[in-house]
Structures are given as structure tokens and as C-alpha cells.
Design a protein around this motif. Structure first.
Motif, short mmCIF file in Angstrom:
data_model
loop_
_atom_site.label_atom_id
_atom_site.label_comp_id
_atom_site.label_asym_id
_atom_site.label_seq_id
_atom_site.Cartn_x
_atom_site.Cartn_y
_atom_site.Cartn_z
N THR A 147 0.80 4.14 -2.87
CA THR A 147 0.54 5.54 -2.52
C THR A 147 1.65 6.45 -3.01
O THR A 147 1.38 7.51 -3.59
CB THR A 147 0.38 5.67 -0.99
N GLU A 169 -6.62 12.95 0.88
CA GLU A 169 -6.09 13.39 -0.40
C GLU A 169 -4.85 14.22 -0.15
O GLU A 169 -4.73 14.87 0.89
CB GLU A 169 -7.13 14.21 -1.16
N LEU A 216 -5.81 9.12 -2.18
CA LEU A 216 -5.11 7.92 -1.76
C LEU A 216 -5.79 6.70 -2.39
O LEU A 216 -7.01 6.67 -2.51
CB LEU A 216 -5.10 7.79 -0.24
N PRO A 217 -5.03 5.70 -2.81
CA PRO A 217 -5.65 4.55 -3.48
C PRO A 217 -6.48 3.69 -2.54
O PRO A 217 -6.17 3.56 -1.36
CB PRO A 217 -4.44 3.77 -4.02
N ARG A 220 -13.92 9.48 2.52
CA ARG A 220 -13.26 10.74 2.16
C ARG A 220 -14.04 11.95 2.64
O ARG A 220 -13.47 13.02 2.81
CB ARG A 220 -13.06 10.82 0.66
N GLN A 271 1.35 6.88 -6.72
CA GLN A 271 0.24 7.78 -7.08
C GLN A 271 0.62 9.24 -6.87
O GLN A 271 0.35 10.09 -7.71
CB GLN A 271 -1.00 7.42 -6.25
N VAL A 272 1.28 9.53 -5.76
CA VAL A 272 1.70 10.92 -5.49
C VAL A 272 2.78 11.35 -6.49
O VAL A 272 2.79 12.49 -6.97
CB VAL A 272 2.18 11.06 -4.03
N TYR A 299 0.84 -1.21 0.00
CA TYR A 299 0.00 0.00 0.00
C TYR A 299 0.87 1.26 0.00
O TYR A 299 0.55 2.23 -0.69
CB TYR A 299 -0.94 0.00 1.21
N LEU A 300 1.95 1.25 0.75
CA LEU A 300 2.86 2.39 0.76
C LEU A 300 3.46 2.63 -0.62
O LEU A 300 3.53 3.77 -1.09
CB LEU A 300 3.96 2.17 1.79
#
Length: 179
Positions: free
Chosen positions: A65, A160, A146-147, A154, A68-69, A61-62
Motif C-alpha cells: 500500500t 482510495e 488500495l491494492p 469500493r 502504491q501511494v 500488505y502495508l
């Protein structure tokens, strides 16, 4: 070969190397007793799988993330640069604004983000904006979600990450002034 004890006449059995009686009499030989199996058999596999899941799921997950960023950072940088180029090469300030927003939208779409026109802002150092030698500052903003976070969650907690970039483009100093 029989051995006699000094006080008795009972014979002792022969012990040959590797015989079954020797393996049973020495626990360090590694053989398992025939009466039952080891109760710890397979426990290491279960512990390994449990630990692997507990450690790997947050690590994956890290990584997702951060990826994505990073994609968001690439998107805002590219959008700011391309919007600045589109603005300073336009025939008019009005057309330049439209071209800048279109170029930014393409840069955002290249990284997989859908944005609105409010994500690009233009600031000119002169009036009219496309005066020779003037500079145009382009600021782009993107909110990276965030995925795998549901939309309902949210609304309660900000999940976000906002990412911004600024690029300053200079209008051609030897060109004509454009309205």
C-alpha cells in the motif's frame, strides 16, 4: 565392586559412567524414555508458522500500500512539473493546454496509472496565458486505489487515497506574447 549394607547381604549393581541404567535414572541427562514420545514435539514449529502468517501478511500488505501511494505521489509530481513545462513552451494557449495534458498523461503512465483529462487543471496569472513574465499554476490530482480490494467493495467504502500536486511555471520574460 560390590557394596554391602550393614544389615543385609544383597549386592548392588555396578554403576559405570554413561551406562543405560544411569541415563534412565537421571532425567536431566536429556534422554527420552523408551515408553513413548514427547506430546509437545513439533508444537513450536506450528506456533511459529501461525504467528508468522498473522504478522507477515498485514506487514506485506502495508508495504504494498505504501509503495502504491508513493508511486502515485511520484506520478502527480512529475505530471505537474512536465505539464507546466509543456504549457509555458507552447506556441499558443490552446496548444499548450493540449500539450500539458499529454505530458501529464505520459507521467501518469510512467508510474502505471491511467487517468482522464480531468486530472490536470491549469490557472494563468495573466490574459493571454502566455504573456511574458506570467505564471502558470498546474494542479494534478490522482486517486490511488488500495491494492487487492475488489471493485464491489469500493462502491460501499471509499478505499482510495487522493494525491495532489501543484507546480508553478513561469513564462519566459524576454519572449513574445503568445495568444
Amino acid at each position: 565392586m560390590t557394596a554391602q549394607l550393614s544389615g543385609g547381604t544383597a549386592p548392588t549393581p555396578d554403576l559405570e559412567a554413561g551406562s543405560d541404567t544411569e541415563a534412565r535414572s537421571h532425567p536431566e541427562s536429556g534422554s527420552v524414555p523408551e515408553s513413548g514420545s514427547d506430546p509437545e514435539s513439533g508444537a513450536a514449529l506450528v506456533e511459529f508458522l501461525g504467528t508468522a502468517v498473522l504478522l507477515l501478511v498485514p506487514l506485506v500488505y502495508l508495504v504494498l500500500t505504501v509503495a502504491q501511494v508513493q508511486a502515485g505521489a511520484f506520478a502527480v509530481e512529475g505530471a505537474a512539473r512536465e505539464a507546466g513545462r509543456a504549457m509555458v513552451t507552447a506556441d499558443s494557449s490552446a496548444a499548450g493546454g493540449q500539450r500539458a495534458r499529454a505530458a501529464a498523461g505520459i507521467a501518469f503512465a510512467d508510474q502505471g496509472f491511467v487517468t482522464t483529462d480531468g486530472s490536470v487543471s491549469l490557472e494563468c496569472s495573466a490574459d493571454p496565458c502566455l504573456t511574458p513574465g506570467a505564471s502558470v499554476a498546474v494542479r494534478t490530482r490522482l486517486v490511488v486505489p488500495l491494492p487487492f480490494v475488489p471493485a464491489a467493495l469500493r462502491g460501499w467504502v471509499p478505499l482510495e487515497i487522493p494525491v495532489t500536486a501543484t507546480h508553478v511555471a513561469t513564462v519566459d520574460e524576454y519572449g513574445q506574447a503568445r495568444p
